[in-house]
Scaffold this motif. Structure first.
Motif, PDB file in Angstrom:
ATOM      1  N   THR A   1      13.774  10.328   5.598  1.00 46.88           N
ATOM      2  CA  THR A   1      13.179   9.483   4.868  1.00 46.88           C
ATOM      3  C   THR A   1      12.688  10.099   3.417  1.00 46.88           C
ATOM      4  N   LEU A   2      12.721   9.320   2.321  1.00 50.95           N
ATOM      5  CA  LEU A   2      12.519  10.205   0.872  1.00 50.95           C
ATOM      6  C   LEU A   2      10.904   9.867   0.796  1.00 50.95           C
ATOM      7  N   ASN A   3      10.218   9.535   1.763  1.00 46.90           N
ATOM      8  CA  ASN A   3       8.812   9.292   1.478  1.00 46.90           C
ATOM      9  C   ASN A   3       7.807  10.337   2.170  1.00 46.90           C
ATOM     10  N   SER A   4       8.438  11.440   2.950  1.00 45.77           N
ATOM     11  CA  SER A   4       7.919  12.194   3.448  1.00 45.77           C
ATOM     12  C   SER A   4       7.547  13.574   2.397  1.00 45.77           C
ATOM     13  N   SER A   5       6.508  14.280   3.017  1.00 42.17           N
ATOM     14  CA  SER A   5       5.775  15.300   1.793  1.00 42.17           C
ATOM     15  C   SER A   5       6.974  16.420   1.756  1.00 42.17           C
ATOM     16  N   SER A   6       7.881  16.706   2.786  1.00 40.57           N
ATOM     17  CA  SER A   6       8.787  17.726   2.794  1.00 40.57           C
ATOM     18  C   SER A   6       9.963  17.346   1.979  1.00 40.57           C
ATOM     19  N   ALA A   7      10.454  16.267   1.972  1.00 44.32           N
ATOM     20  CA  ALA A   7      11.218  15.540   1.216  1.00 44.32           C
ATOM     21  C   ALA A   7      10.955  15.400  -0.165  1.00 44.32           C
ATOM     22  N   SER A   8       9.661  15.152  -0.431  1.00 44.53           N
ATOM     23  CA  SER A   8       9.016  15.062  -1.794  1.00 44.53           C
ATOM     24  C   SER A   8       9.245  16.383  -2.504  1.00 44.53           C
ATOM     25  N   TYR A   9       8.810  17.558  -1.913  1.00 46.52           N
ATOM     26  CA  TYR A   9       9.031  18.686  -2.397  1.00 46.52           C
ATOM     27  C   TYR A   9      10.298  19.095  -2.869  1.00 46.52           C
ATOM     28  N   GLY A  10      11.248  19.073  -1.971  1.00 47.05           N
ATOM     29  CA  GLY A  10      12.523  19.170  -1.754  1.00 47.05           C
ATOM     30  C   GLY A  10      13.109  18.557  -3.419  1.00 47.05           C
ATOM     31  N   LEU A  11      12.702  17.062  -3.394  1.00 46.74           N
ATOM     32  CA  LEU A  11      13.235  16.255  -4.408  1.00 46.74           C
ATOM     33  C   LEU A  11      12.536  16.697  -5.965  1.00 46.74           C
ATOM     34  N   SER A  12      11.411  17.106  -5.845  1.00 47.93           N
ATOM     35  CA  SER A  12      10.748  17.726  -6.971  1.00 47.93           C
ATOM     36  C   SER A  12      11.688  18.867  -7.688  1.00 47.93           C
ATOM     37  N   LEU A  13      11.955  19.920  -6.812  1.00 45.74           N
ATOM     38  CA  LEU A  13      12.913  20.792  -7.095  1.00 45.74           C
ATOM     39  C   LEU A  13      14.026  20.596  -7.468  1.00 45.74           C
ATOM     40  N   LEU A  14      14.838  19.494  -6.927  1.00 48.86           N
ATOM     41  CA  LEU A  14      16.278  19.011  -7.217  1.00 48.86           C
ATOM     42  C   LEU A  14      16.042  18.343  -8.686  1.00 48.86           C
ATOM     43  N   TYR A  15      14.952  17.816  -9.111  1.00 47.79           N
ATOM     44  CA  TYR A  15      14.707  17.206 -10.518  1.00 47.79           C
ATOM     45  C   TYR A  15      14.438  18.176 -11.502  1.00 47.79           C
ATOM     46  N   LEU A  16      13.580  19.282 -10.892  1.00 44.18           N
ATOM     47  CA  LEU A  16      13.316  20.374 -11.924  1.00 44.18           C
ATOM     48  C   LEU A  16      14.728  21.246 -12.312  1.00 44.18           C
ATOM     49  N   HIS A  17      15.690  21.023 -11.612  1.00 46.44           N
ATOM     50  CA  HIS A  17      16.975  21.585 -11.893  1.00 46.44           C
ATOM     51  C   HIS A  17      17.672  21.011 -13.147  1.00 46.44           C
ATOM     52  N   SER A  18      17.461  19.598 -13.380  1.00 46.35           N
ATOM     53  CA  SER A  18      17.740  19.091 -14.475  1.00 46.35           C
ATOM     54  C   SER A  18      17.184  19.535 -16.082  1.00 46.35           C
ATOM     55  N   CYS A  19      16.060  20.155 -15.643  1.00 45.65           N
ATOM     56  CA  CYS A  19      15.319  20.727 -16.894  1.00 45.65           C
ATOM     57  C   CYS A  19      16.008  22.158 -17.277  1.00 45.65           C
ATOM     58  N   LEU A  20      16.348  22.782 -16.234  1.00 48.07           N
ATOM     59  CA  LEU A  20      16.726  24.285 -16.388  1.00 48.07           C
ATOM     60  C   LEU A  20      18.257  24.143 -16.781  1.00 48.07           C
ATOM     61  N   ASN A  21      19.067  22.994 -16.432  1.00 49.44           N
ATOM     62  CA  ASN A  21      20.486  23.009 -16.829  1.00 49.44           C
ATOM     63  C   ASN A  21      20.449  23.496 -18.340  1.00 49.44           C
ATOM     64  N   PRO A  22      20.137  22.706 -19.148  1.00 47.51           N
ATOM     65  CA  PRO A  22      20.265  23.021 -20.715  1.00 47.51           C
ATOM     66  C   PRO A  22      20.167  24.276 -20.939  1.00 47.51           C
ATOM     67  N   VAL A  23      19.132  24.977 -20.366  1.00 50.38           N
ATOM     68  CA  VAL A  23      18.652  26.269 -20.615  1.00 50.38           C
ATOM     69  C   VAL A  23      19.900  27.211 -20.050  1.00 50.38           C
ATOM     70  N   ILE A  24      20.246  26.906 -19.009  1.00 54.90           N
ATOM     71  CA  ILE A  24      21.324  27.994 -18.459  1.00 54.90           C
ATOM     72  C   ILE A  24      22.716  27.590 -19.159  1.00 54.90           C
ATOM     73  N   TYR A  25      23.014  26.420 -19.206  1.00 53.94           N
ATOM     74  CA  TYR A  25      24.131  26.084 -19.919  1.00 53.94           C
ATOM     75  C   TYR A  25      24.493  26.003 -21.271  1.00 53.94           C
ATOM     76  N   ALA A  26      23.301  25.612 -21.975  1.00 52.23           N
ATOM     77  CA  ALA A  26      23.444  25.283 -23.396  1.00 52.23           C
ATOM     78  C   ALA A  26      22.723  26.522 -24.496  1.00 52.23           C
ATOM     79  N   LEU A  27      21.526  26.737 -23.809  1.00 52.09           N
ATOM     80  CA  LEU A  27      20.858  27.990 -24.734  1.00 52.09           C
ATOM     81  C   LEU A  27      21.606  29.390 -24.742  1.00 52.09           C
ATOM     82  N   PHE A  28      22.403  29.443 -23.744  1.00 51.65           N
ATOM     83  CA  PHE A  28      23.100  30.678 -23.921  1.00 51.65           C
ATOM     84  C   PHE A  28      24.061  30.555 -24.947  1.00 51.65           C
TER      85      PHE A  28
END
Length: 328
Positions: free
Chosen positions: A274-301
């Motif tokens: 279930t996407l409503n549990s606290s553990s899944a929400s934590y994992g989903l937050s990190l997964l979304y954070l990856h979208s913020c890091l992508n342009p730093v890793i792939y573009a800013l270099f």
């Protein structure tokens, strides 16, 4: 549904079926909203800079940059839509209806899936460029890359539709009360998502990048073995720096992907569907954070990115003929 006296309901007129409104201490709620808003704004801004840069400047219309553009689009949608809606879903009542809830889950699966697909395509592009440079221009063309990008998005839309099929036809099937947005993914679907969205892509990425690293190091050593005694010391220093830089870049690519994706898929592997549990929400937050890091890793270099950003923030891209500017 029993409700304590004074409880704040999502829909007070539906006393027996209304969910209780999620509440947080005011200071904690302000901090949480500010943090998510800041990350969301940063994700949108960084990826928007990549999108404008690659789209506007003609010199940047290369196969590799087309892949970066597709990656930036998916990450831009994560920052613009998924991050704000997720915090809304967790900290307040869901007033958007069952259909919008299902659509949110649908988009929440499509965008990270397309992002992972783009990462795989980027790894293939780098593999051919390093391991088979003589045939790169014939094997990897802009037209072929655009076709692969379109196919990647089409497969993501079709693939993710299988996960929310029943949620779209019966959007309130798993809601225990009004004011909730809960979509439950079956164990089989979760296992398939784990394999096709995490295990297979990360295996391909790691194998290809390790091959790239080995080839890069071997080429550097071959060049070092053929230099003259006069330039030996300088060349050795440059070679070592090149090897360290390659190792560091590849390490960042793989480690960040694992750190951001592992928690969510570990929860999925553990059977929390279930996407409503606290553990899944934590994992989903990190997964979304990856979208913020992508342009730093792939573009800013990339050196051209700083030049393109300068052209954008100084509004020089509004001048006639700015698309032909020398960015590389």
């Amino acid at each position: 549904m029993e409700v304590d006296d004074g409880a704040e309901l999502c829909f007070p007129q539906l006393l027996n079926t209304s969910s209780r409104k999620p509440t947080l201490p005011q200071s904690e709620a302000v901090f949480l909203h500010t943090l998510v808003f800041s990350i969301s704004l940063l994700t949108v801004a960084l990826n928007l800079l990549v999108i404008i840069s690659v789209s506007h400047f003609r010199q940047l219309h290369t196969p590799t940059n087309i892949l970066l553009l597709s990656l930036a689009v998916s990450d831009f949608l994560v920052g613009l839509l998924l991050m704000p809606v997720e915090i809304l879903r967790k900290t307040s009542c869901w007033f958007l209806g069952d259909l919008m809830c299902s659509l949110y889950i649908y988009v929440a699966y499509i965008t990270p899936s397309a992002s992972v697909g783009d990462m795989v395509l980027i790894s293939v592009d780098r593999y051919v460029a390093i391991c088979d440079p003589l045939h790169y221009t014939t094997r990897i063309t802009v037209r072929k890359v655009k076709l692969c990008v379109c196919l990647c998005w089409f497969c993501s839309v079709f693939y993710c539709s299988l996960f929310v099929k029943y949620g779209m036809t019966q959007p309130d099937r798993y809601d225990s009360c009004y004011g909730e947005c809960v979509i439950v993914i079956s164990y089989i679907a979760g296992a398939a998502d784990l394999v096709f969205t995490f295990i297979v892509p990360i295996t391909v990425i790691v194998v290809l990048y390790m091959r790239v690293f080995v080839v890069a190091v071997s080429q550097a050593r071959a060049m070092r073995s053929h230099i003259t005694a006069v330039t030996l010391q300088t060349s050795v220093t440059l070679t070592k720096n090149s090897e360290l830089k390659a190792a560091r870049t590849l390490g960042v690519l793989v480690v960040v992907f694992l750190v951001c994706f592992c928690p969510y898929y570990c929860v999925s592997f553990a059977g929390d569907n279930t996407l409503n549990s606290s553990s899944a929400s934590y994992g989903l937050s990190l997964l979304y954070l990856h979208s913020c890091l992508n342009p730093v890793i792939y573009a800013l270099f990339y050196p051209w990115f700083k030049k393109a950003v300068f052209q954008i923030v100084t509004f020089k891209i509004l001048q006639p003929g700015s698309c032909e500017a020398n960015i590389l």
